[in-house]
Write a protein that holds these residues in place. Structure first.
Motif, PDB file in Angstrom:
ATOM      1  N   GLU A   1      21.901 -17.567  30.019  1.00  0.00           N
ATOM      2  CA  GLU A   1      21.004 -16.982  28.857  1.00  0.00           C
ATOM      3  C   GLU A   1      21.553 -15.688  28.438  1.00  0.00           C
ATOM      4  OE1 GLU A   1      16.686 -17.150  29.418  1.00  0.00           O
ATOM      5  OE2 GLU A   1      16.767 -17.640  31.459  1.00  0.00           O
ATOM      6  N   ILE A   2      22.210 -15.033  29.258  1.00  0.00           N
ATOM      7  CA  ILE A   2      22.663 -13.702  28.899  1.00  0.00           C
ATOM      8  C   ILE A   2      24.384 -13.678  28.955  1.00  0.00           C
ATOM      9  CG2 ILE A   2      23.203 -11.272  29.646  1.00  0.00           C
ATOM     10  CD1 ILE A   2      20.303 -11.346  30.510  1.00  0.00           C
ATOM     11  N   LEU A   3      24.881 -12.926  28.089  1.00  0.00           N
ATOM     12  CA  LEU A   3      26.338 -13.184  28.040  1.00  0.00           C
ATOM     13  C   LEU A   3      27.084 -12.743  29.317  1.00  0.00           C
ATOM     14  CD1 LEU A   3      27.059 -10.783  24.809  1.00  0.00           C
ATOM     15  CD2 LEU A   3      27.383 -13.423  25.104  1.00  0.00           C
TER      16      LEU A   3
ATOM     17  N   GLU B   1      20.574 -12.723  37.202  1.00  0.00           N
ATOM     18  CA  GLU B   1      20.131 -14.292  37.107  1.00  0.00           C
ATOM     19  C   GLU B   1      20.153 -14.768  35.679  1.00  0.00           C
ATOM     20  OE1 GLU B   1      16.809 -13.743  40.710  1.00  0.00           O
ATOM     21  OE2 GLU B   1      16.130 -13.504  38.731  1.00  0.00           O
ATOM     22  N   GLY B   2      20.070 -14.114  34.618  1.00  0.00           N
ATOM     23  CA  GLY B   2      20.264 -14.541  33.373  1.00  0.00           C
ATOM     24  C   GLY B   2      21.649 -14.950  33.018  1.00  0.00           C
TER      25      GLY B   2
ATOM     26  N   CYS C   1      12.310 -10.416  30.992  1.00  0.00           N
ATOM     27  CA  CYS C   1      12.870  -9.279  30.603  1.00  0.00           C
ATOM     28  C   CYS C   1      11.792  -8.640  29.371  1.00  0.00           C
ATOM     29  CB  CYS C   1      14.139  -9.428  30.135  1.00  0.00           C
ATOM     30  SG  CYS C   1      15.414  -9.517  31.462  1.00  0.00           S
ATOM     31  N   ARG C   2      11.224  -9.534  28.630  1.00  0.00           N
ATOM     32  CA  ARG C   2      10.539  -8.975  27.493  1.00  0.00           C
ATOM     33  C   ARG C   2       9.145  -8.506  28.290  1.00  0.00           C
ATOM     34  NH1 ARG C   2       6.364  -9.716  24.124  1.00  0.00           N
ATOM     35  NH2 ARG C   2       6.575  -9.528  22.015  1.00  0.00           N
TER      36      ARG C   2
ATOM     37  N   HIS D   1       7.314 -15.832  35.207  1.00  0.00           N
ATOM     38  CA  HIS D   1       7.994 -16.156  33.966  1.00  0.00           C
ATOM     39  C   HIS D   1       9.289 -16.904  34.647  1.00  0.00           C
ATOM     40  CE1 HIS D   1       5.581 -13.747  30.961  1.00  0.00           C
ATOM     41  NE2 HIS D   1       5.445 -13.053  32.033  1.00  0.00           N
ATOM     42  N   ASP D   2       9.584 -18.137  33.947  1.00  0.00           N
ATOM     43  CA  ASP D   2      10.561 -18.929  34.208  1.00  0.00           C
ATOM     44  C   ASP D   2      11.890 -18.526  33.514  1.00  0.00           C
ATOM     45  OD1 ASP D   2       8.971 -20.587  35.671  1.00  0.00           O
ATOM     46  OD2 ASP D   2       8.321 -21.673  33.815  1.00  0.00           O
ATOM     47  N   SER D   3      11.897 -18.164  32.435  1.00  0.00           N
ATOM     48  CA  SER D   3      13.454 -17.758  32.086  1.00  0.00           C
ATOM     49  C   SER D   3      13.547 -16.102  31.973  1.00  0.00           C
ATOM     50  CB  SER D   3      13.199 -18.040  30.481  1.00  0.00           C
ATOM     51  OG  SER D   3      12.381 -17.423  29.436  1.00  0.00           O
ATOM     52  N   THR D   4      14.935 -15.921  32.091  1.00  0.00           N
ATOM     53  CA  THR D   4      15.160 -14.246  31.863  1.00  0.00           C
ATOM     54  C   THR D   4      14.628 -13.693  30.518  1.00  0.00           C
ATOM     55  OG1 THR D   4      17.229 -14.969  33.156  1.00  0.00           O
ATOM     56  CG2 THR D   4      17.194 -12.896  31.943  1.00  0.00           C
TER      57      THR D   4
END
Length: 184
Positions: free
Chosen positions: A134-136, A128-129, A77-78, A70-73
């Protein structure tokens, strides 16, 4: 024989508890000689350590595979939560041992489960996110707890028999709540 010993010990440790299970209980349940057990393992603690290491290694491989695929955080995480839910449903006894056993009571030299390689990988995904935006931009331990804490609690509730729905049926709503807690 080694696999039989480990399977039997896992069942007994999960159902009775580590301290309420003796090597003789494992011998009797597995229907093997005591010598067979001691041929493979020096002690009950060595059996528990082998189980712990094996289960952590499997979980680590799963999480590393997720990270690579998976490329995105968001997607990583999902997929982690989905995988944890699926592992719980496929092998509740193993998850019971991993999440409920107080490992440091009988393996005092081991790192706490929350600092083990799989959980470290989960926190790395969060870092990384954060770095990718992507993450706060908050403390990574807080972000990881918000993201994975609820799903892990649902796993415990499921193992305790309080939550009777299949965990996978709750994936979408669980993921939605978890992601909203940390999404930028």
């Amino acid at each position: 024989i080694k696999a039989t010993i480990l399977e039997t010990a896992l069942q007994l440790f999960s159902s009775r508890g580590y301290f309420n299970t003796s090597v003789h209980d494992i011998r009797k349940t597995a229907d093997i000689s005591i010598g067979s057990i001691y041929h493979h393992f020096a002690s009950k603690e060595a059996i528990a350590k082998a189980l712990y290491d094996e289960l952590l290694a499997k979980m680590t491989v799963t999480l590393e595979t997720i990270r690579e695929r998976h490329d995105s955080t968001h997607d990583r995480c999902r997929a982690v939560i989905q995988s944890l839910f699926e592992m719980t449903e496929a092998d509740p006894v193993a998850m019971e041992f991993m999440l409920h056993a107080k490992h440091r009571e009988f393996m005092p030299g081991e790192t706490p489960i929350c600092s083990s390689q799989p959980f470290t990988l989960m926190r790395t995904m969060v870092v990384e996110g954060i770095d990718a935006g992507e993450i706060l931009d908050i403390d990574h331990t807080v972000a990881a707890s918000c993201l994975f804490g609820g799903p892990l609690r649902l796993i415990v509730l499921h193992l305790d028999g309080i939550l009777t729905s299949p965990l996978t049926s709750l994936l979408d709503s669980t993921w939605d709540c978890s992601w909203r807690a940390v999404a930028r």
